[in-house]
Design a protein around this motif. Sequence first.
Motif, PDB file in Angstrom:
ATOM      1  N   ALA A  96       0.914  -1.177  -0.143  1.00 59.51           N
ATOM      2  CA  ALA A  96       0.181   0.001  -0.215  1.00 59.51           C
ATOM      3  C   ALA A  96       1.017   1.446  -0.026  1.00 59.51           C
ATOM      4  O   ALA A  96       2.044   1.094   0.628  1.00 59.51           O
ATOM      5  CB  ALA A  96      -1.071  -0.120   1.044  1.00 59.51           C
ATOM      6  N   ALA A 108       2.485   8.667  -1.412  1.00 61.94           N
ATOM      7  CA  ALA A 108       1.792   9.803  -1.804  1.00 61.94           C
ATOM      8  C   ALA A 108       3.063  11.069  -2.140  1.00 61.94           C
ATOM      9  O   ALA A 108       3.607  11.148  -1.428  1.00 61.94           O
ATOM     10  CB  ALA A 108       0.725  10.340  -1.014  1.00 61.94           C
ATOM     11  N   HIS A 160      -4.342   9.529  -6.235  1.00 64.95           N
ATOM     12  CA  HIS A 160      -4.877   9.438  -4.839  1.00 64.95           C
ATOM     13  C   HIS A 160      -6.382  10.333  -4.718  1.00 64.95           C
ATOM     14  O   HIS A 160      -6.148  11.536  -4.569  1.00 64.95           O
ATOM     15  CB  HIS A 160      -4.127  10.283  -3.844  1.00 64.95           C
ATOM     16  N   ARG A 213      -7.599   5.629  -6.104  1.00 71.23           N
ATOM     17  CA  ARG A 213      -7.653   5.242  -4.766  1.00 71.23           C
ATOM     18  C   ARG A 213      -8.908   6.048  -4.173  1.00 71.23           C
ATOM     19  O   ARG A 213      -8.720   7.098  -4.600  1.00 71.23           O
ATOM     20  CB  ARG A 213      -6.374   5.478  -4.141  1.00 71.23           C
ATOM     21  N   ALA A 231      -7.727  -2.669   0.481  1.00 73.31           N
ATOM     22  CA  ALA A 231      -6.594  -2.487   1.574  1.00 73.31           C
ATOM     23  C   ALA A 231      -7.628  -2.163   2.939  1.00 73.31           C
ATOM     24  O   ALA A 231      -8.698  -1.689   3.048  1.00 73.31           O
ATOM     25  CB  ALA A 231      -5.935  -1.124   1.139  1.00 73.31           C
ATOM     26  N   TYR A 238      -6.056  -5.945   6.950  1.00 73.47           N
ATOM     27  CA  TYR A 238      -5.967  -7.360   6.467  1.00 73.47           C
ATOM     28  C   TYR A 238      -4.733  -8.035   7.358  1.00 73.47           C
ATOM     29  O   TYR A 238      -3.738  -7.883   7.614  1.00 73.47           O
ATOM     30  CB  TYR A 238      -5.580  -7.610   5.085  1.00 73.47           C
ATOM     31  N   PHE A 267       7.587   5.602  12.043  1.00 79.96           N
ATOM     32  CA  PHE A 267       6.861   5.790  10.783  1.00 79.96           C
ATOM     33  C   PHE A 267       6.943   7.081  10.009  1.00 79.96           C
ATOM     34  O   PHE A 267       7.332   6.912   8.666  1.00 79.96           O
ATOM     35  CB  PHE A 267       5.316   5.801  10.826  1.00 79.96           C
ATOM     36  N   TYR A 268       7.198   8.331  10.689  1.00 79.94           N
ATOM     37  CA  TYR A 268       7.460   9.538   9.875  1.00 79.94           C
ATOM     38  C   TYR A 268       8.690  10.145  10.132  1.00 79.94           C
ATOM     39  O   TYR A 268       9.213  10.451  11.151  1.00 79.94           O
ATOM     40  CB  TYR A 268       6.245  10.468  10.139  1.00 79.94           C
TER      41      TYR A 268
HETATM   42  C1  LIG Z   1       2.486   5.182   8.040  1.00 80.98           C
HETATM   43  C2  LIG Z   1       1.359   5.397   6.954  1.00 80.98           C
HETATM   44  C3  LIG Z   1       1.433   6.143   5.918  1.00 80.98           C
HETATM   45  C4  LIG Z   1       0.597   6.047   4.962  1.00 80.98           C
HETATM   46  N1  LIG Z   1       0.791   6.840   3.810  1.00 80.98           N
HETATM   47  C5  LIG Z   1      -0.275   6.573   3.008  1.00 80.98           C
HETATM   48  C6  LIG Z   1      -0.327   7.400   1.576  1.00 80.98           C
HETATM   49  O1  LIG Z   1       0.759   8.134   1.286  1.00 80.98           O
HETATM   50  N2  LIG Z   1      -1.252   7.266   0.733  1.00 80.98           N
HETATM   51  C7  LIG Z   1      -2.193   6.598   1.105  1.00 80.98           C
HETATM   52  O2  LIG Z   1      -3.334   6.523  -0.044  1.00 80.98           O
HETATM   53  N3  LIG Z   1      -2.430   5.944   2.225  1.00 80.98           N
HETATM   54  C8  LIG Z   1      -1.622   5.991   3.017  1.00 80.98           C
HETATM   55  N4  LIG Z   1      -1.669   5.194   4.191  1.00 80.98           N
HETATM   56  C9  LIG Z   1      -3.012   4.213   4.431  1.00 80.98           C
HETATM   57  C10 LIG Z   1      -2.393   2.923   3.881  1.00 80.98           C
HETATM   58  O3  LIG Z   1      -2.023   2.884   2.577  1.00 80.98           O
HETATM   59  C11 LIG Z   1      -3.316   1.922   4.202  1.00 80.98           C
HETATM   60  O4  LIG Z   1      -4.398   2.021   3.711  1.00 80.98           O
HETATM   61  C12 LIG Z   1      -3.602   1.660   5.652  1.00 80.98           C
HETATM   62  O5  LIG Z   1      -2.361   1.623   6.292  1.00 80.98           O
HETATM   63  C13 LIG Z   1      -4.584   0.631   5.967  1.00 80.98           C
HETATM   64  O6  LIG Z   1      -3.904  -0.627   5.650  1.00 80.98           O
HETATM   65  P1  LIG Z   1      -3.098  -1.534   6.602  1.00 80.98           P
HETATM   66  O7  LIG Z   1      -4.140  -2.057   7.716  1.00 80.98           O
HETATM   67  O8  LIG Z   1      -2.719  -2.849   5.993  1.00 80.98           O
HETATM   68  O9  LIG Z   1      -1.942  -0.883   7.542  1.00 80.98           O
HETATM   69  C14 LIG Z   1      -0.599   5.355   5.089  1.00 80.98           C
HETATM   70  C15 LIG Z   1      -0.907   4.526   6.305  1.00 80.98           C
HETATM   71  C16 LIG Z   1       0.173   4.520   7.272  1.00 80.98           C
HETATM   72  C17 LIG Z   1       0.190   3.724   8.366  1.00 80.98           C
END
Ligand SMILES: Cc1cc2nc3c(=O)[nH]c(=O)nc-3n(C[C@H](O)[C@H](O)[C@H](O)COP(=O)(O)O)c2cc1C
Length: 363
Positions: free
Chosen positions: A22, A57, A176, A228, A300, A303, A350-351
């Motif tokens: 993702a 993104a 996005h 998305r 997504a 999961y 994370f960031y």
């Molecule tokens: C650290 C972090 C950064 C994320 N950055 C983005 C992003 O740049 N673009 C986006 O569409 N979603 C972003 N998301 C959402 C994830 O793509 C995803 O939809 C979300 O984490 C749920 O999936 P998961 O349960 O497998 O983590 C981010 C999530 C996390 C945790």
Amino acid sequence: MAHLFEKTSFGSIQLANRIVMAPLTRMRSSQPGNVPNELMANYYAQRATAGLIISEASQVSQQGQGYPGTPGIHSPEQTEGWKLVTDAVHKAGGTIVLQLWHVGRISHRSHQPGGALPVAPSAIKPEGGTFSADWQPVAFETPRALELSEIPGLIEDFRRAASNAKDAGFDGVEVHGANGYLLDQFLQDGSNQRTDQYGGTIENRARLLLEVVDAVVGVWGSDRVGVRLSPYGTFNDMRDSDPVKLFTYVLGRLSQRGVAYAHLIEPRSSGAGGGDSVVENVPDTAELFRSAFNGALLSAGGYTADTAKHVVAAGLADAVAFGRFFISNPNLPRKIQEEAPFAPYDRSTFYGGGEKGYTDYPC
Ligand SMILES: Cc1cc2nc3c(=O)[nH]c(=O)nc-3n(C[C@H](O)[C@H](O)[C@H](O)COP(=O)(O)O)c2cc1C
């Protein structure tokens, strides 16, 4: 019955398996200029066994940036930087698309050209805040509503960014349209109260997203463009009065355009970027919207290996994207294949920062 290790395709994008990385914002681009770098190339290459990687993104313009350290795709230096990433992923046998981003009102003056107010469909302040250019927590302000005359320039920013992504060697792009950023702000009536042809009816609210998709398809062809969406998502203070009608319409229009895939985020994981709580009593959108889209559906959100196997086997999704677990398990497909436990992730890394919590998880 399809299974996770069966190959598939999203339009002309070939996936060796149905486990997708993702898009994940990690705020580690080089400064000044928000330029992708070797560290990022290494991070993505480590995850090249994913059937498809969706990049973090990437802002299509300076105005589209809302957090410090996020990479862009609007300058020549950024385009060059992304070549390091695509080369490394391709050398490792992977496939990668770039996520095209404009944050709209989810920004702060410190990121904006000339220190101006962030822009949005309407002057409605979202709850919450972001980080300023010097990494300080800041509350959102009331954004400036975009003038009708600014919309063509906005679409052009997406088109140019898509073209840069092509020059940078990506295998496609993802628009996005989710998580409360600009295109989602236009879609949903909690954030869009315009009275021109970009507000009001569902057709009008969906117009900007679809015009952006058309511009990007003009660069790539529909067979290499995904979109998305996050129906029922509440992240970034989003709401809509009739999500079923809105997103059924949008998915229908995307079907007509034959885009490579639709990517839906389950609302249970709406705020995954900010915390690990699960949102209760929300619909299962892969199920709710499966029939609204006639192409490949990527799901997504929250999961596990088991639920991913199940949703693909049941035909509710063609592939599953993992976010948080791809951070801490670079080799996630192998873990799933071997039924090995997933390594836990460390949210504090994370960031921003460097290798720690980024490229040092065991591969
Ligand atoms: C650290 C972090 C950064 C994320 N950055 C983005 C992003 O740049 N673009 C986006 O569409 N979603 C972003 N998301 C959402 C994830 O793509 C995803 O939809 C979300 O984490 C749920 O999936 P998961 O349960 O497998 O983590 C981010 C999530 C996390 C945790």
